[in-house]
Write an enzyme that holds these catalytic residues in place. Structure first.
Site, short mmCIF file in Angstrom:
data_model
loop_
_atom_site.label_atom_id
_atom_site.label_comp_id
_atom_site.label_asym_id
_atom_site.label_seq_id
_atom_site.Cartn_x
_atom_site.Cartn_y
_atom_site.Cartn_z
N SER A 6 0.80 -1.23 0.00
CA SER A 6 0.00 0.00 0.00
C SER A 6 0.84 1.28 0.00
O SER A 6 0.31 2.35 -0.24
CB SER A 6 -0.95 0.00 1.18
OG SER A 6 -0.21 -0.03 2.38
N HIS B 257 -5.56 -4.70 -0.51
CA HIS B 257 -5.63 -3.61 -1.49
C HIS B 257 -5.81 -4.12 -2.92
O HIS B 257 -5.74 -3.33 -3.87
CB HIS B 257 -4.37 -2.74 -1.42
CG HIS B 257 -4.32 -1.86 -0.22
ND1 HIS B 257 -4.92 -0.61 -0.19
CD2 HIS B 257 -3.77 -2.04 1.01
CE1 HIS B 257 -4.72 -0.06 1.00
NE2 HIS B 257 -4.04 -0.91 1.74
N LYS C 240 -12.05 -1.98 2.69
CA LYS C 240 -11.43 -1.12 1.69
C LYS C 240 -12.35 -1.01 0.48
O LYS C 240 -13.35 -0.31 0.55
CB LYS C 240 -10.02 -1.61 1.39
CG LYS C 240 -9.12 -1.28 2.57
CD LYS C 240 -7.73 -1.81 2.52
CE LYS C 240 -7.01 -1.38 3.80
NZ LYS C 240 -5.93 -2.28 4.18
C1 LIG Z 1 -5.57 -2.51 5.52
C2 LIG Z 1 -4.91 -3.82 5.63
C3 LIG Z 1 -5.30 -4.73 6.61
C4 LIG Z 1 -6.30 -4.37 7.68
O1 LIG Z 1 -7.60 -4.47 7.24
P1 LIG Z 1 -8.79 -3.93 8.16
O2 LIG Z 1 -9.99 -4.59 7.63
O3 LIG Z 1 -8.79 -2.45 8.05
O4 LIG Z 1 -8.47 -4.37 9.56
C5 LIG Z 1 -4.72 -5.98 6.63
N1 LIG Z 1 -3.78 -6.31 5.72
C6 LIG Z 1 -3.36 -5.46 4.77
C7 LIG Z 1 -2.35 -5.90 3.78
C8 LIG Z 1 -3.92 -4.18 4.69
O5 LIG Z 1 -3.51 -3.32 3.74
#
Ligand SMILES: *Cc1c(COP(=O)(O)O)cnc(C)c1O
Length: 397
Positions: free
Chosen positions: A187, A215, A245
């Site tokens: 990210s 992502h 997301k």
């Molecule tokens: C954002 C993210 C998470 C966390 O996800 P949430 O549902 O916000 O807890 C986990 N792993 C990765 C790779 C992320 O980018």
């Protein structure tokens, strides 16, 4: 001596060293435009890739679920918290990911704490340890899940299958079993893990495989994620996903074969000891998955917007790193410059986050632009105009 002094000292040090996180408050739902600390701005900060976070279809599903199922399940999944909604949502998610089964958990963060410890750790009787091969830039929740497992963690160089193989050759023989784990999309830079090459190494050495596609879902592979993008459906033992997301809601998913998911469902502590996702969240997640399946044009719009924005930044002569996704890093180098840039953007009506060390390497500070299908072309033109204005004022171009 006050026993809480260490907290005051740390907070003061964080402020002095500009590490202190100033948390903004949103005064509107997550969308293309938002009211942030009372000011209406064009938003490039949320992970709302498909613009679903404030979508009427999802909101309607959530409201209906509250009326039919209540506010909360009042139990963990394994006692009385598994409502019909949860099992339906899991089936929908498994079908979407083209795997046999899925387990819904409370968040993506939680999914990694849930999935890794049952896979690898240390044998209680023999003391024999397992080993995790982890990309250098893996997400914090993977790192924490890995630490929690008690397995040995060996870091391989970022997106480097040759280094993975070298590390596997060196270390695997000393351990009971091995797991390779990677983010799908990273990210900070928007680059993609070489999943096909990593899979080849894993297959050669009989490693367990896990990819966290937080992502990539809703973004890659016509929205189905990175595994689909590489045509590797069903090949990864564990696929982690988030519903917070692109899907715009809340929740995490652990997907794979029936065997793997059944095993994790029995063993994962967040599934055993933390209550189930609320009916509103679960119904909205299901609505989101359905919506993405029926509206592939949203994914196209996201990519069109991202390409348009990236080209606009590049026309200014600013480097956009090596992104392969709608995440566009606007590379500025100096962290003070990046923070000043972000502050000026906000002043002129654009909300975009500055990232500096330790989130990204020293000297690679940037503004990270999260593109979304929620923006119109006019929004993007305005955004680019403001980026240009700030870049000129700060002498970047
Ligand atoms: C954002 C993210 C998470 C966390 O996800 P949430 O549902 O916000 O807890 C986990 N792993 C990765 C790779 C992320 O980018």
């Amino acid at each position: 001596m006050d026993k809480l002094d260490f907290m005051r000292e740390e907070l003061e040090a964080a402020k002095a060293e500009k590490r202190y996180i100033n948390i903004r408050t949103m005064d509107s739902p997550a969308d293309g435009w938002m009211v942030v600390d009372g000011k209406k701005v064009l938003n490039f900060c949320t992970n709302n890739y498909l613009g679903l976070a404030n979508h009427p279809v999802l909101k309607e599903a959530a409201k209906k679920a509250v009326d039919e199922w209540g506010a909360g399940p009042a139990a963990v999944r394994t006692i009385a918290g598994t409502q019909r909604l949860h099992t339906e949502c899991e089936q929908r998610l498994a079908a979407f990911k083209r795997v046999e089964a899925a387990l819904l958990v409370q968040s993506g963060f939680c999914a990694n704490q849930a999935a890794i410890p049952p896979l690898v750790g240390r044998d209680k009787q023999t003391g024999q340890q397992d080993v995790i091969f982890s990309d250098r830039l893996n997400h914090a929740s993977i790192i924490d899940g890995a630490r929690l497992s008690g397995a040995k963690i060996i870091v391989y160089e970022h997106c480097d299958p040759a280094d993975l193989e070298a590390k596997v050759k060196e270390h695997l023989p000393k351990y009971r079993r091995g797991l390779v784990v990677t983010d799908g999309v990273f990210s900070m830079d928007g680059d993609i893990a070489p999943l096909d090459k990593l899979y080849e190494v894993a297959a050669k050495y009989n490693l367990l495989t896990m990819v966290d596609d937080a992502h990539g879902e809703g973004v890659l592979g016509q929205g189905r994620g990175i595994v689909s993008h590489f045509g590797l459906e069903g090949k990864f033992d564990v696929e982690i996903g988030t519903l917070s997301k692109a899907f715009g809601v809340m929740g995490g998913v652990i997907a794979g074969s029936s065997l793997v998911v059944e095993y994790i469902r029995q063993k994962a502590r967040p599934n055993l000891f933390s209550s189930a996702l609320t009916p509103a969240d679960t119904a909205a997640c299901m609505a989101a998955v359905d919506y993405v399946e029926k509206h592939p044009e949203l994914v196209d719009k996201l990519w069109e917007n991202a390409e348009y924005f990236k080209a606009g930044i590049q026309r200014l002569g600013i480097d956009t790193g090596h992104t392969q996704t709608p995440i566009v890093p606007v590379m500025l180098g100096d962290v003070k410059l990046a923070k000043e840039f972000s502050a000026k953007l906000f002043e002129y009506g654009v909300f975009a986050m500055a990232l500096g060390f330790p989130t990204v390497p020293r000297g690679q500070a940037r503004i990270r632009v999260m593109n979304t299908a929620a923006h119109t072309k006019e929004d993007l033109d305005l955004g680019l105009e403001i980026f240009e204005r700030v870049a000129r004022e700060l002498g970047v171009v």
